[in-house]
Design a protein around this motif. Structure first.
Motif, short mmCIF file in Angstrom:
data_model
loop_
_atom_site.label_atom_id
_atom_site.label_comp_id
_atom_site.label_asym_id
_atom_site.label_seq_id
_atom_site.Cartn_x
_atom_site.Cartn_y
_atom_site.Cartn_z
N GLY A 289 0.81 -1.21 0.00
CA GLY A 289 0.00 0.00 0.00
C GLY A 289 0.85 1.26 0.00
O GLY A 289 2.06 1.21 -0.21
N THR A 290 0.18 2.38 0.25
CA THR A 290 0.82 3.69 0.24
C THR A 290 1.00 4.19 1.67
O THR A 290 0.07 4.14 2.47
CB THR A 290 -0.03 4.70 -0.55
N VAL A 291 2.18 4.69 1.99
CA VAL A 291 2.47 5.21 3.32
C VAL A 291 1.71 6.52 3.53
O VAL A 291 1.81 7.44 2.70
CB VAL A 291 3.98 5.43 3.52
N THR A 292 0.96 6.61 4.62
CA THR A 292 0.26 7.86 4.95
C THR A 292 0.83 8.53 6.19
O THR A 292 0.55 9.69 6.45
CB THR A 292 -1.25 7.59 5.17
N SER A 293 1.64 7.80 6.96
CA SER A 293 2.29 8.39 8.13
C SER A 293 3.40 7.46 8.60
O SER A 293 3.28 6.24 8.51
CB SER A 293 1.27 8.60 9.26
N VAL A 294 4.48 8.05 9.10
CA VAL A 294 5.55 7.26 9.72
C VAL A 294 6.23 8.14 10.75
O VAL A 294 6.58 9.29 10.48
CB VAL A 294 6.55 6.73 8.66
N CYS A 295 6.38 7.62 11.96
CA CYS A 295 6.98 8.41 13.03
C CYS A 295 7.50 7.49 14.13
O CYS A 295 7.11 6.33 14.23
CB CYS A 295 5.98 9.41 13.61
N LYS A 296 8.37 8.03 14.96
CA LYS A 296 8.94 7.28 16.07
C LYS A 296 7.98 7.31 17.25
O LYS A 296 7.35 8.33 17.52
CB LYS A 296 10.30 7.86 16.47
N VAL A 297 7.85 6.18 17.95
CA VAL A 297 6.94 6.10 19.08
C VAL A 297 7.43 6.95 20.24
O VAL A 297 6.66 7.73 20.83
CB VAL A 297 6.76 4.63 19.54
N SER A 298 8.72 6.85 20.57
CA SER A 298 9.31 7.68 21.63
C SER A 298 10.76 7.96 21.29
O SER A 298 11.42 7.17 20.61
CB SER A 298 9.21 6.98 22.99
N ALA A 299 11.25 9.09 21.77
CA ALA A 299 12.61 9.52 21.41
C ALA A 299 13.67 8.53 21.85
O ALA A 299 14.70 8.37 21.21
CB ALA A 299 12.89 10.89 22.01
N SER A 300 13.45 7.82 22.96
CA SER A 300 14.47 6.93 23.52
C SER A 300 14.35 5.49 23.04
O SER A 300 15.22 4.67 23.31
CB SER A 300 14.40 6.95 25.05
N GLY A 301 13.28 5.16 22.32
CA GLY A 301 13.05 3.77 21.93
C GLY A 301 13.53 3.44 20.52
O GLY A 301 14.16 4.26 19.84
N THR A 302 13.22 2.21 20.08
CA THR A 302 13.59 1.75 18.74
C THR A 302 12.36 1.26 17.98
O THR A 302 12.46 0.42 17.10
CB THR A 302 14.63 0.62 18.83
N THR A 303 11.19 1.80 18.33
CA THR A 303 9.93 1.39 17.72
C THR A 303 9.32 2.58 16.97
O THR A 303 9.35 3.71 17.45
CB THR A 303 8.93 0.89 18.79
N PHE A 304 8.77 2.28 15.78
CA PHE A 304 8.15 3.31 14.94
C PHE A 304 6.73 2.88 14.57
O PHE A 304 6.43 1.69 14.50
CB PHE A 304 8.96 3.51 13.65
N TYR A 305 5.88 3.87 14.33
CA TYR A 305 4.55 3.62 13.79
C TYR A 305 4.57 3.89 12.29
O TYR A 305 5.05 4.94 11.85
CB TYR A 305 3.50 4.52 14.44
N LEU A 306 4.02 2.96 11.51
CA LEU A 306 3.90 3.12 10.06
C LEU A 306 2.44 2.90 9.68
O LEU A 306 1.88 1.84 9.95
CB LEU A 306 4.79 2.12 9.33
#
Length: 252
Positions: free
Chosen positions: A8-25
């Motif tokens: 599909g097409t990406v509509t948003s991508v960002c980091k969950v928290s500044a100190s972590g290694t997890t992102f929301y896509l």
């Protein structure tokens, strides 16, 4: 469910928290939208991913939480885990099995996918070209903070992991329409046919003259709609045009 794949097409991508290694896509197709949690062993490792890019992701796990809401997650380097950004594939421009040619006038009528177009470079000048620092891992702009350099996307210090690159605004045209667009990094190098270091070595007058000589050059481009972006994908993000050129190849 495990081993699920999405395209599909990406509509948003960002980091969950500044100190972590997890992102929301967030990925969208004609059936709806899926919010996926990307879990990395260390830093982000998928290269540049932006709003409007077409991606394929496999190895997803889908579960229902306590409130019966579907949660989708992906873990780096697990068996079956794969992430491909089709909008940045070099083969995209040359593989007719991956696309059909569009006119620039077609873009507003099908804005949720990456288009391939034959265009000419209509306008470019020194005021539309910048040379910010980019983070090598994710391709996003690096910001200078009082205590050092930090990636605007990964939100990590990157003193030794960044390089200067082009951020370019330009007008492209074909027989049907003109479109104001932007591009970064290697795609901008394809348009300018010069490296950032070589360009910075030119005297100011020669820089302007060089850019003028590029007008009316012909290119095949991949172009994506980034109008839904809400994060800092490039310097002065709010001033960026809606259309990003993700790949470019000069026509001989």
């Amino acid at each position: 469910m495990v081993g699920v794949s999405l395209f599909g097409t990406v509509t948003s991508v960002c980091k969950v928290s500044a100190s972590g290694t997890t992102f929301y896509l967030e990925i969208e197709d004609v059936t709806g939208v899926a919010l996926t949690k990307l879990n990395f062993i260390g830093h982000w490792s998928l290269g540049r991913v932006g709003v409007g890019h077409m991606v394929y992701i496999s190895g997803l796990t889908c579960t229902l939480n306590k409130t019966n809401i579907l949660e989708v997650s992906w873990r780096e380097k697990e068996t079956g885990s794969l992430f491909v950004n089709l909008s940045l594939l070099p083969a995209l421009l040359n593989s007719t099995c991956l696309h059909t040619l569009s006119l620039l006038s077609d873009l507003p009528h099908s804005a949720n996918r990456t288009h391939i177009c034959h265009v000419r470079l209509d306008h470019i000048d020194c005021n539309s070209l910048k040379l910010p620092l980019f983070h090598n891992l994710c391709g996003h702009v690096v910001n200078e903070q009082p205590d050092g350099l930090y990636c605007s996307f990964c939100e990590v210090a990157c003193q030794n992991g960044c390089t200067h690159g082009f951020q370019l605004h330009l007008t492209i045209a074909d027989d049907s329409e003109k479109v104001f667009a932007w591009c970064l990094g290697q795609t901008a190098v394809e348009f300018l046919q010069i490296s950032p270091d070589e360009y910075m070595e030119l005297p100011e007058d020669d820089q302007a003259m060089y850019l003028f000589t590029l007008q009316n050059e012909s290119f095949t481009v991949a172009i994506a709609n980034t109008s839904k972006r809400v994060d800092k994908y490039a310097e002065n993000d709010k001033a960026l045009p809606a259309w990003e050129i993700t790949r470019a190849q000069k026509c001989e």
